[in-house]
Scaffold this motif. Structure first.
Motif, PDB file in Angstrom:
ATOM      1  N   GLY A 310       0.832  -1.199   0.000  1.00  0.00           N
ATOM      2  CA  GLY A 310       0.000   0.000   0.000  1.00  0.00           C
ATOM      3  C   GLY A 310       0.868   1.251   0.000  1.00  0.00           C
ATOM      4  O   GLY A 310       0.581   2.229  -0.706  1.00  0.00           O
ATOM      5  N   HIS A 311       1.919   1.219   0.797  1.00  0.00           N
ATOM      6  CA  HIS A 311       2.888   2.319   0.835  1.00  0.00           C
ATOM      7  C   HIS A 311       3.537   2.492  -0.539  1.00  0.00           C
ATOM      8  O   HIS A 311       3.661   3.613  -1.059  1.00  0.00           O
ATOM      9  N   ARG A 312       3.942   1.358  -1.151  1.00  0.00           N
ATOM     10  CA  ARG A 312       4.558   1.419  -2.478  1.00  0.00           C
ATOM     11  C   ARG A 312       3.634   2.090  -3.492  1.00  0.00           C
ATOM     12  O   ARG A 312       4.061   2.956  -4.269  1.00  0.00           O
ATOM     13  N   THR A 313       2.364   1.714  -3.473  1.00  0.00           N
ATOM     14  CA  THR A 313       1.430   2.246  -4.458  1.00  0.00           C
ATOM     15  C   THR A 313       1.239   3.741  -4.290  1.00  0.00           C
ATOM     16  O   THR A 313       1.235   4.501  -5.271  1.00  0.00           O
ATOM     17  N   ALA A 314       1.088   4.201  -3.052  1.00  0.00           N
ATOM     18  CA  ALA A 314       0.883   5.627  -2.809  1.00  0.00           C
ATOM     19  C   ALA A 314       2.117   6.441  -3.172  1.00  0.00           C
ATOM     20  O   ALA A 314       2.027   7.497  -3.823  1.00  0.00           O
ATOM     21  N   GLY A 329      -3.114   8.118   0.095  1.00  0.00           N
ATOM     22  CA  GLY A 329      -2.314   7.726   1.245  1.00  0.00           C
ATOM     23  C   GLY A 329      -2.270   6.215   1.373  1.00  0.00           C
ATOM     24  O   GLY A 329      -2.630   5.482   0.447  1.00  0.00           O
ATOM     25  N   HIS A 330      -1.864   5.730   2.529  1.00  0.00           N
ATOM     26  CA  HIS A 330      -1.736   4.285   2.724  1.00  0.00           C
ATOM     27  C   HIS A 330      -1.956   3.942   4.190  1.00  0.00           C
ATOM     28  O   HIS A 330      -1.953   4.822   5.071  1.00  0.00           O
ATOM     29  N   ALA A 331      -2.145   2.662   4.451  1.00  0.00           N
ATOM     30  CA  ALA A 331      -2.390   2.198   5.820  1.00  0.00           C
ATOM     31  C   ALA A 331      -2.060   0.715   5.888  1.00  0.00           C
ATOM     32  O   ALA A 331      -1.735   0.079   4.885  1.00  0.00           O
ATOM     33  N   GLU A 332      -2.154   0.161   7.092  1.00  0.00           N
ATOM     34  CA  GLU A 332      -1.897  -1.262   7.290  1.00  0.00           C
ATOM     35  C   GLU A 332      -2.900  -1.795   8.304  1.00  0.00           C
ATOM     36  O   GLU A 332      -3.173  -1.152   9.322  1.00  0.00           O
ATOM     37  N   MET A 333      -3.460  -2.969   8.010  1.00  0.00           N
ATOM     38  CA  MET A 333      -4.409  -3.588   8.933  1.00  0.00           C
ATOM     39  C   MET A 333      -4.162  -5.092   8.964  1.00  0.00           C
ATOM     40  O   MET A 333      -4.164  -5.759   7.916  1.00  0.00           O
ATOM     41  N   ASP A 334      -3.921  -5.619  10.144  1.00  0.00           N
ATOM     42  CA  ASP A 334      -3.672  -7.054  10.321  1.00  0.00           C
ATOM     43  C   ASP A 334      -2.563  -7.553   9.399  1.00  0.00           C
ATOM     44  O   ASP A 334      -2.654  -8.646   8.812  1.00  0.00           O
ATOM     45  N   GLY A 335      -1.524  -6.745   9.250  1.00  0.00           N
ATOM     46  CA  GLY A 335      -0.396  -7.125   8.415  1.00  0.00           C
ATOM     47  C   GLY A 335      -0.631  -6.956   6.926  1.00  0.00           C
ATOM     48  O   GLY A 335       0.249  -7.289   6.117  1.00  0.00           O
ATOM     49  N   MET A 336      -1.790  -6.442   6.542  1.00  0.00           N
ATOM     50  CA  MET A 336      -2.135  -6.273   5.128  1.00  0.00           C
ATOM     51  C   MET A 336      -1.936  -4.812   4.728  1.00  0.00           C
ATOM     52  O   MET A 336      -2.471  -3.901   5.360  1.00  0.00           O
ATOM     53  N   GLY A 337      -1.144  -4.572   3.686  1.00  0.00           N
ATOM     54  CA  GLY A 337      -0.942  -3.222   3.187  1.00  0.00           C
ATOM     55  C   GLY A 337      -2.166  -2.728   2.437  1.00  0.00           C
ATOM     56  O   GLY A 337      -2.752  -3.446   1.636  1.00  0.00           O
ATOM     57  N   LEU A 338      -2.574  -1.499   2.706  1.00  0.00           N
ATOM     58  CA  LEU A 338      -3.746  -0.901   2.080  1.00  0.00           C
ATOM     59  C   LEU A 338      -3.358   0.378   1.355  1.00  0.00           C
ATOM     60  O   LEU A 338      -2.597   1.197   1.866  1.00  0.00           O
TER      61      LEU A 338
END
Length: 444
Positions: A310-314, A329-338
Motif C-alpha cells: 500500500g505504501h509502495r502504491t501511494a 495515502g496508505h495504511a496497514e491492517m492485520d499485516g495487510m498493506g492498504l
C-alpha cells in the motif's frame, strides 16, 4: 488446441511455464480464494488482450531475461507505471481542479526501465488493433507514432519547453481525448453518491447489496483506528479540515475488475467540506499485492524502501502523477498493506470498441505517448525523490542517444513479435485453465 496431443514440445514447455509463473506468484492467493481466481481467469480467457491485461506477471517474467539496447543504468531506474495497457488511460480531477486525460490505476507501479512501460503499452495497442482487423503496416505505424511522440515530449521537458503545468486538458485536447474529457465533465459528485448511497434519517449511508456489505463491529473499530493512521500519511500541505474526518459509514466488498478480482476493498463514507449532502467523500481502502514488476527487478534497495505494498502504491503514484489526489495515502491492517484514495467522481475512459478509424487512433496514440513521457519526467510536489534521484528526462535522452528513428522501429518490431506470443499464450492459458491444470485451483 483441443488437447495436449496436438501441442508441440515447445508449446507444452511454454504452457508449463505459464502455469508455473502464476503458481509461484499467486499460488497462496489462488488457494485461499479459488472462486475469485476462477472469475479472474474466465475474464482473462475472453480475448488475447484480456489475457494480456491479467498476465503482467508473465510479461515481466519474460522481460527479466530480455536484452534491450536502449537502456543504460540510470534509465533502468525510473518510476514506471508497471501496467500500462490501453484501458489504464482515463480522466481524473487533479488537486488544482483541472480535469486531465492521463494515466490511471497505479497498482503495479514500481521502479524499473522506462522502456518497459512503452513495451507494455505498445503490445496492448498491437493486440487491440489486431482485434480491429487493422493491417500490419498500420499497426507498425501506430507504434512508431507512440515512440516518436514519447521521445519528442521527453526532449521538450529536458529543454524546459514544457513545465509542471503540462497536461492534456479541456483547453488543449483534441479527438478522442477531448470526447472523454467532455464525458467526465458531465459527471457529478451527486450522481456518484446517489449510485452508492441512500439517505436515511436525514443523512447518507451506503446502500447494502450483494457487492457491498456491513462490516462487523470488530472490523469497524479496526478501520476507524486505521483511518487515523492513514491521515498521517497525507502530506501536511494537503491535509484537509477536521470536518472531513467524520466517518458516516463503512462497508466492505471484493474487487471485480480483471486486476482486482478477489481483493478486499473497504469503503468509507466521510463528511464532505460542508454538512450538506451533495459533497460527501467516499474513500477506498484497497488491499495491495506485490507489483508484477518485481518478477524482473530484484533490487533489495528498492523493495526495502517500502513498508508494504500500500505504501509502495501511494509513493509511486505521487512520483508518477503531478498534483495527485489530496486523499492519496496508505495504511496497514492485520499485516495487510492498504492503498487509500478517493473514489473518483469524474473518471471516464476511452471506449476502445468505438475507436476504429486509423486517423483517430493515430491522434490518440500520439497523445498517449506524450502522457507516458509526462509520468516518467514529472512528479507531484510531495513525491519522495530519495529512491530515484536525478532527472529522468536527461537519463532517458542519454539512453536513446539521438537514435529516435531506430528506437521507434525497435519498439514496433518488438511489440509485433510479443503480440504474436500473447495470442499463442492466450490459447495455451485457456486450454490449461479449461482442463484444470492449475494445481492451486484443481483441488478446490
Amino acid at each position: 488446441m483441443a488437447d495436449s496431443s496436438s501441442l508441440t514440445s515447445a508449446d507444452l514447455a511454454r504452457q508449463k511455464y505459464i502455469i508455473d509463473v502464476f503458481e509461484s506468484f499467486y499460488g497462496d492467493l489462488m488457494r485461499s480464494d479459488g472462486e475469485a481466481w476462477r472469475v479472474k481467469f474466465r475474464l482473462m480467457s475472453a480475448t488475447p488482450h484480456a489475457f494480456f491485461r491479467g498476465s503482467a506477471v508473465l510479461f515481466y517474467s519474460d522481460l527479466a531475461t530480455d536484452e534491450d539496447p536502449f537502456l543504460d543504468e540510470s534509465a533502468s531506474r525510473v518510476w514506471i507505471h508497471g501496467d500500462l495497457h490501453v484501458d489504464n488511460f482515463g480522466t481524473y480531477l487533479d488537486s488544482t481542479g483541472r480535469l486531465l486525460f492521463d494515466v490511471i490505476d497505479f497498482d503495479e507501479a514500481y521502479v524499473g526501465p522506462f522502456t518497459w512501460d512503452l513495451r507494455r503499452l505498445a503490445v496492448s495497442l498491437a493486440l487491440i488493433s489486431y482485434e480491429k482487423a487493422m493491417a500490419d503496416d498500420e499497426i507498425h505505424t501506430l507504434i512508431r507514432a507512440l515512440a516518436e511522440s514519447y521521445a519528442t515530449q521527453v526532449k521538450r521537458f529536458s529543454t524546459g519547453e514544457d513545465d509542471m503545468s503540462f497536461a492534456i486538458t479541456l483547453d488543449n485536447a483534441t479527438g478522442v481525448a477531448l470526447d472523454v474529457l467532455r464525458s467526465a465533465r458531465q459527471m457529478t459528485r451527486v450522481n456518484l453518491l446517489d449510485s452508492a448511497t441512500e439517505i436515511k434519517d436525514g443523512d447518507r449511508r451506503f446502500k447494502r447489496n450483494q457487492n457491498r456489505s456491513t462490516v462487523s463491529d470488530e472490523i469497524r473499530e479496526k478501520l476507524t483506528e486505521v483511518f487515523a493512521d492513514y491521515l498521517t500519511t497525507i502530506p501536511t500541505r494537503k491535509r484537509l479540515t477536521s470536518i472531513n474526518s467524520h466517518i458516516k459509514d463503512i462497508t466492505t466488498a471484493q474487487g471485480f475488475g480483471i486486476g482486482s478480482v478477489g481483493l478486499r476493498m473497504d469503503s468509507m463514507l466521510l463528511e464532505g467540506p460542508t454538512q450538506t449532502l451533495e459533497n460527501d467523500i467516499i474513500l477506498w481502502f484497497k488491499q495491495s499485492l506485490p507489483s508484477a514488476v518485481t518478477r524482473a527487478v530484484k533490487d533489495e534497495r528498492i523493495s526495502a524502501y517500502f513498508n508494504h505494498d500500500g505504501h509502495r502504491t501511494a509513493v509511486s503514484q505521487r512520483a508518477l502523477q503531478v498534483y495527485a489526489d489530496p486523499w492519496l495515502g496508505h495504511a496497514e491492517m492485520d499485516g495487510m498493506g492498504l492503498f487509500v484514495m478517493e473514489l473518483p467522481p469524474y473518471e471516464a475512459s476511452v471506449r476502445w470498441s468505438g475507436v476504429n478509424q486509423f486517423d483517430e487512433l493515430y491522434v490518440l496514440v500520439k497523445d498517449l505517448g506524450r502522457i507516458v513521457a509526462k509520468i516518467h519526467c514529472l512528479s507531484d510536489e510531495d513525491s519522495d525523490h530519495t529512491l530515484v534521484p536525478g532527472s529522468a528526462d536527461q537519463a532517458i535522452l542519454r539512453s536513446i542517444g539521438g537514435r529516435e528513428v531506430a528506437f521507434a522501429e525497435a519498439l514496433a518490431d518488438w511489440s509485433a513479435s510479443y503480440a504474436r506470443r500473447v495470442r499463442e499464450d492466450h490459447q495455451l492459458f485457456l486450454d490449461s485453465f479449461r482442463n484444470r491444470q492449475f494445481p492451486s485451483l484443481r483441488a478446490q
